[in-house]
Scaffold this active site. Sequence first.
Site, PDB file in Angstrom:
ATOM      1  N   PRO A  31      39.991  51.052  48.778  1.00 28.32           N
ATOM      2  CA  PRO A  31      38.905  51.068  48.077  1.00 28.32           C
ATOM      3  C   PRO A  31      38.737  50.372  46.739  1.00 28.32           C
ATOM      4  CG  PRO A  31      40.174  53.063  47.686  1.00 28.32           C
ATOM      5  CD  PRO A  31      40.792  52.233  48.725  1.00 28.32           C
ATOM      6  N   ASN A  32      37.582  49.810  46.462  1.00 25.63           N
ATOM      7  CA  ASN A  32      36.972  49.153  45.334  1.00 25.63           C
ATOM      8  C   ASN A  32      37.475  47.507  45.464  1.00 25.63           C
ATOM      9  OD1 ASN A  32      35.407  51.195  43.826  1.00 25.63           O
ATOM     10  ND2 ASN A  32      37.579  52.062  43.702  1.00 25.63           N
ATOM     11  N   ARG A  39      35.694  42.990  39.293  1.00 22.61           N
ATOM     12  CA  ARG A  39      36.174  44.412  38.638  1.00 22.61           C
ATOM     13  C   ARG A  39      37.372  44.228  37.652  1.00 22.61           C
ATOM     14  NH1 ARG A  39      40.220  47.793  42.536  1.00 22.61           N
ATOM     15  NH2 ARG A  39      40.408  49.762  40.869  1.00 22.61           N
ATOM     16  N   TYR A  44      42.905  42.657  37.301  1.00 24.19           N
ATOM     17  CA  TYR A  44      43.028  42.187  38.570  1.00 24.19           C
ATOM     18  C   TYR A  44      42.664  40.874  38.970  1.00 24.19           C
ATOM     19  CZ  TYR A  44      42.844  47.169  39.308  1.00 24.19           C
ATOM     20  OH  TYR A  44      43.409  48.763  39.297  1.00 24.19           O
ATOM     21  N   ASN A  95      47.242  47.122  51.042  1.00 26.84           N
ATOM     22  CA  ASN A  95      47.150  47.482  49.562  1.00 26.84           C
ATOM     23  C   ASN A  95      46.105  48.737  49.457  1.00 26.84           C
ATOM     24  OD1 ASN A  95      46.200  48.081  46.861  1.00 26.84           O
ATOM     25  ND2 ASN A  95      45.884  45.915  46.249  1.00 26.84           N
ATOM     26  N   ALA A  98      43.260  52.996  45.142  1.00 28.93           N
ATOM     27  CA  ALA A  98      43.633  54.154  44.424  1.00 28.93           C
ATOM     28  C   ALA A  98      44.339  55.384  45.372  1.00 28.93           C
ATOM     29  CB  ALA A  98      42.457  54.746  43.879  1.00 28.93           C
ATOM     30  N   HIS A 101      48.053  56.448  45.204  1.00 26.81           N
ATOM     31  CA  HIS A 101      48.554  57.482  44.375  1.00 26.81           C
ATOM     32  C   HIS A 101      48.239  58.930  45.000  1.00 26.81           C
ATOM     33  CE1 HIS A 101      48.946  54.007  42.289  1.00 26.81           C
ATOM     34  NE2 HIS A 101      47.560  53.859  42.183  1.00 26.81           N
ATOM     35  N   ASP A 108      50.752  59.357  56.771  1.00 25.26           N
ATOM     36  CA  ASP A 108      50.758  59.779  58.220  1.00 25.26           C
ATOM     37  C   ASP A 108      50.427  58.954  59.205  1.00 25.26           C
ATOM     38  OD1 ASP A 108      51.866  62.254  57.140  1.00 25.26           O
ATOM     39  OD2 ASP A 108      50.029  63.494  57.759  1.00 25.26           O
ATOM     40  N   GLU A 119      53.779  47.047  51.080  1.00 24.53           N
ATOM     41  CA  GLU A 119      52.777  47.596  50.289  1.00 24.53           C
ATOM     42  C   GLU A 119      52.541  46.603  49.173  1.00 24.53           C
ATOM     43  OE1 GLU A 119      54.064  51.401  48.377  1.00 24.53           O
ATOM     44  OE2 GLU A 119      52.776  51.182  46.848  1.00 24.53           O
ATOM     45  N   HIS A 121      50.377  45.478  45.576  1.00 26.18           N
ATOM     46  CA  HIS A 121      49.357  45.647  44.376  1.00 26.18           C
ATOM     47  C   HIS A 121      49.445  44.436  43.701  1.00 26.18           C
ATOM     48  CE1 HIS A 121      49.386  49.891  45.287  1.00 26.18           C
ATOM     49  NE2 HIS A 121      50.863  49.553  45.344  1.00 26.18           N
ATOM     50  N   LEU A 122      48.080  44.068  43.278  1.00 28.15           N
ATOM     51  CA  LEU A 122      47.773  42.980  42.279  1.00 28.15           C
ATOM     52  C   LEU A 122      48.307  43.181  40.712  1.00 28.15           C
ATOM     53  CD1 LEU A 122      44.187  43.366  43.637  1.00 28.15           C
ATOM     54  CD2 LEU A 122      44.969  40.993  43.596  1.00 28.15           C
ATOM     55  N   SER A 123      48.396  44.323  40.575  1.00 31.21           N
ATOM     56  CA  SER A 123      48.746  44.738  39.189  1.00 31.21           C
ATOM     57  C   SER A 123      50.280  45.269  39.308  1.00 31.21           C
ATOM     58  CB  SER A 123      47.927  45.726  38.493  1.00 31.21           C
ATOM     59  OG  SER A 123      47.686  46.838  39.074  1.00 31.21           O
ATOM     60  N   ARG A 128      51.207  50.589  34.116  1.00 26.83           N
ATOM     61  CA  ARG A 128      49.932  50.965  33.723  1.00 26.83           C
ATOM     62  C   ARG A 128      50.075  52.613  33.393  1.00 26.83           C
ATOM     63  NH1 ARG A 128      45.727  48.878  37.863  1.00 26.83           N
ATOM     64  NH2 ARG A 128      44.499  49.690  36.572  1.00 26.83           N
ATOM     65  N   ARG A 132      49.566  56.189  38.066  1.00 23.92           N
ATOM     66  CA  ARG A 132      49.826  54.956  39.141  1.00 23.92           C
ATOM     67  C   ARG A 132      51.122  54.726  39.726  1.00 23.92           C
ATOM     68  NH1 ARG A 132      44.481  52.825  39.175  1.00 23.92           N
ATOM     69  NH2 ARG A 132      43.484  53.071  37.191  1.00 23.92           N
TER      70      ARG A 132
HETATM   71  C1  DQA Z   1      45.869  48.604  42.962  1.00 18.50           C
HETATM   72  C2  DQA Z   1      46.527  49.496  41.810  1.00 18.50           C
HETATM   73  C3  DQA Z   1      45.758  50.808  42.123  1.00 18.50           C
HETATM   74  O1  DQA Z   1      46.386  51.843  41.038  1.00 18.50           O
HETATM   75  C4  DQA Z   1      44.349  50.803  41.827  1.00 18.50           C
HETATM   76  O2  DQA Z   1      43.594  51.980  41.997  1.00 18.50           O
HETATM   77  C5  DQA Z   1      43.818  49.594  42.705  1.00 18.50           C
HETATM   78  C6  DQA Z   1      44.469  48.456  42.718  1.00 18.50           C
HETATM   79  C7  DQA Z   1      46.186  47.030  42.600  1.00 18.50           C
HETATM   80  O3  DQA Z   1      46.352  46.138  43.460  1.00 18.50           O
HETATM   81  O4  DQA Z   1      46.774  46.641  41.651  1.00 18.50           O
HETATM   82  O5  DQA Z   1      42.434  49.869  43.109  1.00 18.50           O
HETATM   83  O6  DQA Z   1      46.391  49.053  44.265  1.00 18.50           O
END
Ligand code: DQA
Length: 172
Positions: A31-32, A39, A44, A95, A98, A101, A108, A119, A121-123, A128, A132
């Site tokens: 998501p997002n 964003r 990011y 990725n 959110a 978490h 599952d 797995e 993540h950009l950040s 943070r 997270r």
């Molecule tokens: C994220 C880190 C998550 O905590 C956050 O909710 C995201 C992006 C990252 O790629 O850094 O949406 O997965």
Amino acid sequence: MAMRTKARDMAGQAASGGASSPVAVLVIHGPNLNLLGEREPEIYGRTRLADIDKELKRLGRELEMKVETFQSNSEGGIVDRIQKARGKCEVLILNPGAYTHTSVAIRDAIQAVNIPVIEVHLSNVYRREPFRHHSTIADIAHGRIMGFGAESYSLALRAARTMAEESRRRSG
Ligand code: DQA
């Protein structure tokens, strides 16, 4: 036949039918992440999702991999896509945004399809907020890459190729 071997064979047949068929990888963005570039760019970065996907496909061609990408803002959409990958992809780059978490359903689904996961993540989530720091998939992921912005995905794709090749070698 072990599920992973079957996945490899099916993916390979789908791609070219040859013994050295391209490694089939599915990249899922949660998501997002469709808003990347706009964003919170200070966290990011300014690269858009379409550009990340384009670069992954380009790198995939260079590394002789078959790369598919998918984004969904819904947990169910992500679960459905993971299920659909069963027997068709050798490595999943995920990725979960959110949902990282919170989502037991995504965890599952990964365990149900038995596809190794990287797995991403950009950040660097450990720099943070404390909420997270927990990931529902960290302990079932093959590996985790974070903190390199858009490059986290390219690093994951290179790792996916090595993983798949090692797995092919092991299963003869
Ligand atoms: C994220 C880190 C998550 O905590 C956050 O909710 C995201 C992006 C990252 O790629 O850094 O949406 O997965």
